[in-house]
Scaffold this motif. Structure first.
Motif, mmCIF file in Angstrom:
data_model
loop_
_atom_site.group_PDB
_atom_site.id
_atom_site.type_symbol
_atom_site.label_atom_id
_atom_site.label_comp_id
_atom_site.label_asym_id
_atom_site.label_seq_id
_atom_site.Cartn_x
_atom_site.Cartn_y
_atom_site.Cartn_z
ATOM 1 N N ILE A 8 21.293 -1.268 49.065
ATOM 2 C CA ILE A 8 22.574 -0.795 49.611
ATOM 3 C C ILE A 8 22.300 0.487 50.381
ATOM 4 N N ASP A 32 24.932 -2.522 54.720
ATOM 5 C CA ASP A 32 25.448 -1.204 55.121
ATOM 6 C C ASP A 32 26.843 -1.364 55.727
ATOM 7 N N ILE A 185 27.258 -8.819 44.045
ATOM 8 C CA ILE A 185 27.731 -7.673 44.846
ATOM 9 C C ILE A 185 28.953 -8.120 45.638
ATOM 10 N N VAL A 198 18.951 -4.498 42.446
ATOM 11 C CA VAL A 198 19.701 -3.776 43.474
ATOM 12 C C VAL A 198 19.120 -2.375 43.596
ATOM 13 N N ASN A 200 19.845 1.305 45.085
ATOM 14 C CA ASN A 200 20.932 2.149 45.592
ATOM 15 C C ASN A 200 20.344 3.182 46.553
ATOM 16 N N ALA A 202 22.302 4.624 49.043
ATOM 17 C CA ALA A 202 23.548 4.942 49.765
ATOM 18 C C ALA A 202 23.697 6.424 50.064
ATOM 19 N N TYR A 205 26.650 8.850 49.267
ATOM 20 C CA TYR A 205 27.620 8.034 48.521
ATOM 21 C C TYR A 205 26.961 7.294 47.368
ATOM 22 N N SER A 206 25.731 7.665 47.042
ATOM 23 C CA SER A 206 25.001 6.900 46.026
ATOM 24 C C SER A 206 25.653 6.998 44.643
ATOM 25 N N VAL A 209 28.426 4.454 44.642
ATOM 26 C CA VAL A 209 27.869 3.098 44.512
ATOM 27 C C VAL A 209 27.387 2.870 43.083
ATOM 28 N N ALA A 210 26.729 3.882 42.506
ATOM 29 C CA ALA A 210 26.223 3.751 41.131
ATOM 30 C C ALA A 210 27.372 3.455 40.169
ATOM 31 N N PHE A 213 28.379 0.029 39.559
ATOM 32 C CA PHE A 213 27.454 -0.734 38.712
ATOM 33 C C PHE A 213 27.445 -0.205 37.271
ATOM 34 N N ASP A 215 27.045 2.985 36.338
ATOM 35 C CA ASP A 215 26.169 4.142 36.120
ATOM 36 C C ASP A 215 26.915 5.400 36.577
#
Ligand SMILES: Cc1cc2nc3c(=O)[nH]c(=O)nc-3n(C[C@H](O)[C@H](O)[C@H](O)COP(=O)(O)OP(=O)(O)OC[C@H]3O[C@@H](n4cnc5c(N)ncnc54)[C@H](O)[C@@H]3O)c2cc1C
Length: 238
Positions: A8, A32, A185, A198, A200, A202, A205-206, A209-210, A213, A215
């Motif tokens: 991602i 993306d 996803i 996956v 990450n 990003a 923005y990680s 995104v985490a 999932f 996290d």
């Protein structure tokens, strides 16, 4: 659609990961939300290949040294322009000048053993080399570089495309279902992708995104100043 690995983020980090994976027999997808690769923070990249990255005992510092060494080979393989040069840490006042030997000592101890030459230069040599810089002296660190970051991003993308990596651009990851042997996803386009792993990548923005999932972590943001000199014109930005 089912993949071994979904990445991602198609910034310089996501693209480099995809580039490495493209050398193996694995099905890779890069997702993306931007319509072009590298349109996140990577589009503002100044292209400097660093040496000095405090704090010196950090992973960031260690990776800066290791990554620096890899760039000549990568640039040659991808036909990306690169130029090696040194950085000058300039003493602009008496306080800086007094601190210069200590700065040299620390940088030489940390980076000298990795083959990066560090030395003090006096005001005359500083003026000869950089007539527009006002300073009483400087510490010079060799081994820096400048790479054409637009070429880098586009060549990484081209290499990945030619070597079987799939891209879903203009596609935002909005959710995820973590199953026993794969991850589903969910995207803004209504479709879904399945992957065994996956990554990450990003960027800023990680953490968001985490969270999708399951996290949880927080990113600390910093802001710096960048000053570009070009043909006498001086553009500033942050
Ligand atoms: C002005 C400036 C100058 C810089 N100069 C240098 C330099 O000289 N040398 C240096 O080493 N570094 C420099 N940097 C830092 C460097 O640019 C960044 O560290 C690097 O680009 C980060 O890359 P990235 O792939 O992690 O993030 P990004 O390039 O931001 O990539 C992350 C991608 O993830 C995507 N994304 C995020 N969330 C989602 C989602 N939910 N779904 C789908 N996609 C998503 C974004 O669209 C983005 O394309 C500079 C930065 C700036 C701002």
């Amino acid at each position: 659609m089912s993949y071994d690995i979904a990445i991602i983020g198609s910034g310089v980090i996501g693209l480099f990961i995809a580039y490495e994976l493209a050398h193996y027999r694995v099905r890779v997808l890069v997702i993306d939300r931007e319509v072009e690769p590298g349109f996140g923070v990577s589009k503002g990249h100044a292209g400097v290949i660093h040496v000095v990255q405090p704090p010196f005992n950090s992973l960031r510092s260690k990776l800066a040294v290791e990554g620096n060494r890899m760039y000549d080979d990568i640039a040659e393989r991808l036909h990306v322009r690169i130029r090696r040069l040194s950085a000058l840490l300039v003493a602009r006042n008496l306080g800086h000048l007094i601190a210069l030997p200590a700065v040299w000592l620390i940088l030489n101890r940390v980076y000298g053993k990795h083959g990066f030459r560090v030395r003090i230069i006096g005001p005359r040599e500083l003026h000869r080399r950089e007539p527009n810089v006002n300073g009483l002296g400087a510490v010079e660190v060799e081994g820096y570089g400048v790479i054409n970051s637009f070429e880098l991003v586009s060549q990484l993308y081209n290499f990945c495309k030619l070597n079987g990596v799939d891209f879903a651009l203009g596609t935002e990851v909005r959710g995820a279902k973590v199953l026993d042997d794969e991850v589903v996803i969910l995207t803004n386009r209504g479709g879904e992708y399945r992957a065994k792993y996956v990554v990450n990548a990003a960027g800023l923005y990680s953490a968001d995104v985490a969270r999708l999932f399951g996290d949880e972590y927080r990113l600390e943001f910093g802001k710096g100043g960048l000053c570009l000199f070009s043909g006498g014109a001086n553009r500033q930005g942050t």
